[in-house]
Design an enzyme around this catalytic site. Structure first.
Site, PDB file in Angstrom:
ATOM      1  N   LYS A 113    -116.364  45.712 -22.491  1.00  0.00           N
ATOM      2  CA  LYS A 113    -115.700  46.608 -21.531  1.00  0.00           C
ATOM      3  C   LYS A 113    -116.715  47.206 -20.566  1.00  0.00           C
ATOM      4  O   LYS A 113    -116.411  47.446 -19.403  1.00  0.00           O
ATOM      5  CB  LYS A 113    -114.956  47.730 -22.266  1.00  0.00           C
ATOM      6  CG  LYS A 113    -113.696  47.257 -22.966  1.00  0.00           C
ATOM      7  CD  LYS A 113    -112.849  48.442 -23.402  1.00  0.00           C
ATOM      8  CE  LYS A 113    -111.673  48.017 -24.240  1.00  0.00           C
ATOM      9  NZ  LYS A 113    -110.919  49.159 -24.778  1.00  0.00           N
ATOM     10  N   LYS A 199    -109.081  35.980 -25.650  1.00  0.00           N
ATOM     11  CA  LYS A 199    -108.046  36.769 -26.335  1.00  0.00           C
ATOM     12  C   LYS A 199    -106.951  37.213 -25.372  1.00  0.00           C
ATOM     13  O   LYS A 199    -107.262  37.571 -24.236  1.00  0.00           O
ATOM     14  CB  LYS A 199    -108.773  37.997 -26.903  1.00  0.00           C
ATOM     15  CG  LYS A 199    -108.086  38.748 -27.973  1.00  0.00           C
ATOM     16  CD  LYS A 199    -108.925  39.953 -28.390  1.00  0.00           C
ATOM     17  CE  LYS A 199    -109.041  40.971 -27.293  1.00  0.00           C
ATOM     18  NZ  LYS A 199    -109.620  42.255 -27.673  1.00  0.00           N
ATOM     19  N   LYS A 202    -104.510  43.286 -22.677  1.00  0.00           N
ATOM     20  CA  LYS A 202    -103.837  44.101 -21.657  1.00  0.00           C
ATOM     21  C   LYS A 202    -104.660  44.178 -20.383  1.00  0.00           C
ATOM     22  O   LYS A 202    -104.141  44.422 -19.310  1.00  0.00           O
ATOM     23  CB  LYS A 202    -103.673  45.540 -22.173  1.00  0.00           C
ATOM     24  CG  LYS A 202    -102.713  45.718 -23.313  1.00  0.00           C
ATOM     25  CD  LYS A 202    -102.788  47.173 -23.801  1.00  0.00           C
ATOM     26  CE  LYS A 202    -102.212  47.336 -25.177  1.00  0.00           C
ATOM     27  NZ  LYS A 202    -102.646  48.557 -25.854  1.00  0.00           N
TER      28      LYS A 202
END
Ligand code: TYM
Length: 336
Positions: A113, A199, A202
């Site tokens: 992230k 993966k 969202k």
């Protein structure tokens, strides 16, 4: 002996997708009566990346409504909102002070992230796993049902608990309980529809990469029609050269409720042109009851609020008792 305790949560960032459902929530639902469960909507985690203050509250309620719509029943489960119980933030501070910063810098999810955020990484993103540890440890959880991507955070939670117990407790009466992850074999890592090696997430900018639980039938059909496949004839699980094939067959297996062997024999000789409509029909049928129930719950705000109020009351009593135990072990004075 009483039932073991489960704690888990989902962030209210955007829509829930099939990864969240098959990796986590469906497993909560399937085993809910074996445990005493605490399911929270982790809204404090949602602000570790830039967020929209005008939608946060509604998104939080929507996730709570989805827990119910997916089949969580209230006889063995409590549903609550993380930010409604201040012990989560307070225990996070106490745990921060004994957690080495390099433990956090090594977390895979932080590194992934942080790269996306460039120079501007917030302290909250680095501290995210300590807040998650506080969520779990406050409830003396035995088990934490999650997808594969959260395993490292649960290992960190155990390390933090061990450190607190070692520094401030004695071996006969540990202060915090060590939790175990509960990760199912299939569904623990649902992959993107546009790339079978990454993966389903969202935060993927492409809506085509995921099926959301609230997607209408035509959106589901469109996403499956356009999803990535391969030119090989016949379908199979577990071939590392065919990640999309494995992922789509796994989705079909989990959504249809069939065994892997049954799916292999049903679909082994199929081409994509035959399989895709079958997967589409199965996904639409599996999500319809969830969507119908979600709409019913969302139209009765008073009911949802009463569930969350009751959930908070039950959860808060446990959380506050744990917080007091930790503060007392760390030597804080009692409030006068
Ligand atoms: P979140 O909201 O990112 O994910 C919620 C749950 O969905 C699982 N998951 C997946 N499983 C399979 N395949 C995927 N593609 C996929 N994507 C997501 C996640 O593993 C998770 O179980 N940090 C947590 C939220 C959290 C939490 C907690 C969880 C905060 N405090 C305490 C358990 C206990 C998270 O990733 O949320």
């Amino acid at each position: 002996m009483g039932k073991q305790r489960v704690l888990s949560g989902v962030q209210p960032t955007g829509n829930l997708h099939l990864g969240n459902y098959l990796g986590a929530i469906r497993n909560w639902v399937d085993r809910q009566h074996e445990y005493e469960n605490y399911f929270c909507v982790v809204d404090l985690h949602a602000i570790t990346v830039p967020h929209d203050p005008t939608t946060l509250a509604n998104d939080t309620y929507a996730i709570a409504a989805l827990y119910l719509a997916c089949g969580i029943e209230l006889d063995d489960s409590h549903i609550f909102i993380q930010s409604h119980i201040s012990a989560h933030s307070e225990l996070t501070w106490l745990l921060n002070c004994i957690t080495p910063v390099n433990w956090l810098q090594g977390m895979i999810q932080f590194k992934e992230k942080a790269v996306k955020q460039g120079e501007n990484v917030g302290t909250g993103l680095l501290d995210y796993p300590v807040l998650m540890a506080a969520d779990i440890l406050l409830y003396d959880a035995d088990k934490v049902p999650v997808g594969e991507d959260q395993k490292q955070h649960i290992e960190l939670t155990r390390d933090i608990a061990i450190r607190i117990n070692h520094q401030f407790g004695n071996p006969d009466s540990p202060i915090l309980k060590l939790p175990d992850p509960l990760i199912q074999k299939s569904g623990a890592r649902v992959m993107s529809l546009t790339d079978g090696t990454s993966k389903m997430s969202k935060s993927d900018p492409s809506e085509m990469s995921r099926i959301n639980l609230l997607d209408p039938p035509d959106a589901i059909a469109k996403k499956i029609k356009r999803c990535k496949t391969d030119p090989v004839r016949g379908l199979e699980f577990d071939n590392p050269d065919r990640p999309e094939c494995h992922n789509l067959l796994t989705l079909y297996q989990l959504l249809s409720g069939k065994t892997k062997e049954a799916v292999q024999s049903e679909c082994g000789d199929m081409g994509w042109g035959q399989f895709k409509p079958l997967l589409t029909e199965t996904a639409i049928a599996a999500l319809k009851p969830i969507q119908d129930k979600y709409n019913d719950i969302q139209s009765d705000r008073a009911y949802l609020e009463s569930v969350l109020r009751q959930g908070r009351e039950n959860a808060e009593a446990i959380a506050n008792a744990t917080l007091d135990r930790v503060k007392s072990a760390m030597g804080f004075s009692k409030p006068l």
